[in-house]
Design an enzyme around this catalytic site. Structure first.
Site, PDB file in Angstrom:
ATOM      1  CE1 TYR A   1      13.236  60.171   1.264  1.00 31.65           C
ATOM      2  CE2 TYR A   1      11.425  58.680   1.692  1.00 31.65           C
ATOM      3  CZ  TYR A   1      12.388  59.175   0.841  1.00 31.65           C
ATOM      4  OH  TYR A   1      12.491  58.669  -0.425  1.00 31.65           O
TER       5      TYR A   1
ATOM      6  CE  LYS B   1      15.395  57.580   1.784  1.00 32.80           C
ATOM      7  NZ  LYS B   1      16.043  58.441   0.830  1.00 32.80           N
TER       8      LYS B   1
END
Ligand SMILES: CC(=O)N[C@H](C=O)[C@@H](O)[C@H](O)[C@H](O)CO
Ligand SMILES: CC(=O)C(=O)O
Length: 265
Positions: free
Chosen positions: A143, A173
């Site tokens: 992330y 992400k």
């Protein structure tokens, strides 16, 4: 729930953690929340305990309970439940990763440690690897959110050879506006079946052009249907409709951002 081997794609709602007025987690609404996402928004994937879910402000015990509840209520309704397990403490992060595996989540995601920060790619990869190893059967997502973590290591650099270090690595992400970095992540990993999930909802259309395979965001909780229309228009190469949808979404997010900045000033 779908097999964890299935590629995570399309929209992923970053869930809000419902609270009571006394600051306790309101587990009682999670079942309805799942139904709302699936039936009203057409969103069948969720990202739990992330930025939107305030995972970093919850205790480890609260994070475990929240994850459990979403997985339980999402069973046979949602395609994938990804749990964010990042923490400053490696041990906490590993515990949450193991727990995500035990409860039958479909994947885990981790942000970079953001107080004593990794100085370079190798230090960051080693941290991520230690977490991934605690859940060896679960797909692992990095992330990337440099504006909030302060860790500016480029995602493109991090992805270079990452599967040699983290065999469960499945995707990224990407919550940043640097489309050069994002585009190069896609371009340099064409051979891999990675998920490239974009995290800046107001700019998703530009990321689709760069090869995003899906998106994780807060606004898909309530603008999932609208954003799905944009994805469909993009898919059928109707770029003018796709742009109209993106502008509509932008007008809303712009309005909200202005409101929020008034509160913060
Ligand atoms: C910082 C943050 O919370 N980002 C969210 C996920 O990455 C986005 O979904 C934003 O909330 C959204 O793009 C609105 O700015
Ligand atoms: C948007 C997102 O991915 C998050 O809230 O963590």
């Amino acid at each position: 729930m779908a097999s964890p081997k299935k590629k995570l794609q399309g929209l992923v709602a970053a869930t809000i953690t419902p609270m009571t007025e006394h600051g306790e987690i309101n587990f009682s609404v999670i079942g309805q929340y799942v139904d709302y996402l699936v039936e009203e928004q057409g969103v069948k994937n969720i990202f739990v305990n992330g930025t939107t879910g305030e995972g970093l402000s919850l205790s480890v015990s609260e994070r475990r309970q929240v994850a459990e509840e979403w997985v339980a209520k999402g069973r046979n309704k949602l395609d994938q439940v990804v749990i964010h397990v990042g923490a400053l403490s490696l041990k906490d992060s590993q515990e949450l990763a193991r727990h995500a595996a035990e409860i039958g989540a479909d994947g885990i995601a981790v942000i970079a440690p953001f107080f004593l920060k990794p100085r370079n790619k190798d230090i960051l990869i080693n941290f991520l690897k230690e977490v991934a190893t605690a859940a060896p059967a679960l797909p692992f997502y990095y992330y990337h959110i440099p504006a909030l973590t302060g860790v500016k290591i480029r995602a493109e650099e991090l992805l270079d050879g990452i599967q040699d270090k983290i065999p469960t690595f499945q995707g990224l992400k990407f919550s940043d506006t640097d489309l050069l970095d994002f585009g190069q992540c896609v371009d340099q990993n064409r051979q891999q079946q990675f998920a490239f999930l974009f995290g800046v909802d107001e700019q998703l259309l530009s990321a689709l052009v760069m090869g995003a395979t899906g998106a994780v965001g807060s606004t898909y909780n309530y603008m999932g249907k609208k954003t799905n229309q944009m994805l469909e228009a993009f898919e059928r190469k109707d770029f003018s409709s796709a742009l109209n949808h993106q502008f509509c979404i932008q007008r809303f997010i712009n309005f909200v951002l202005k409101l929020v900045s008034e509160f913060l000033l």
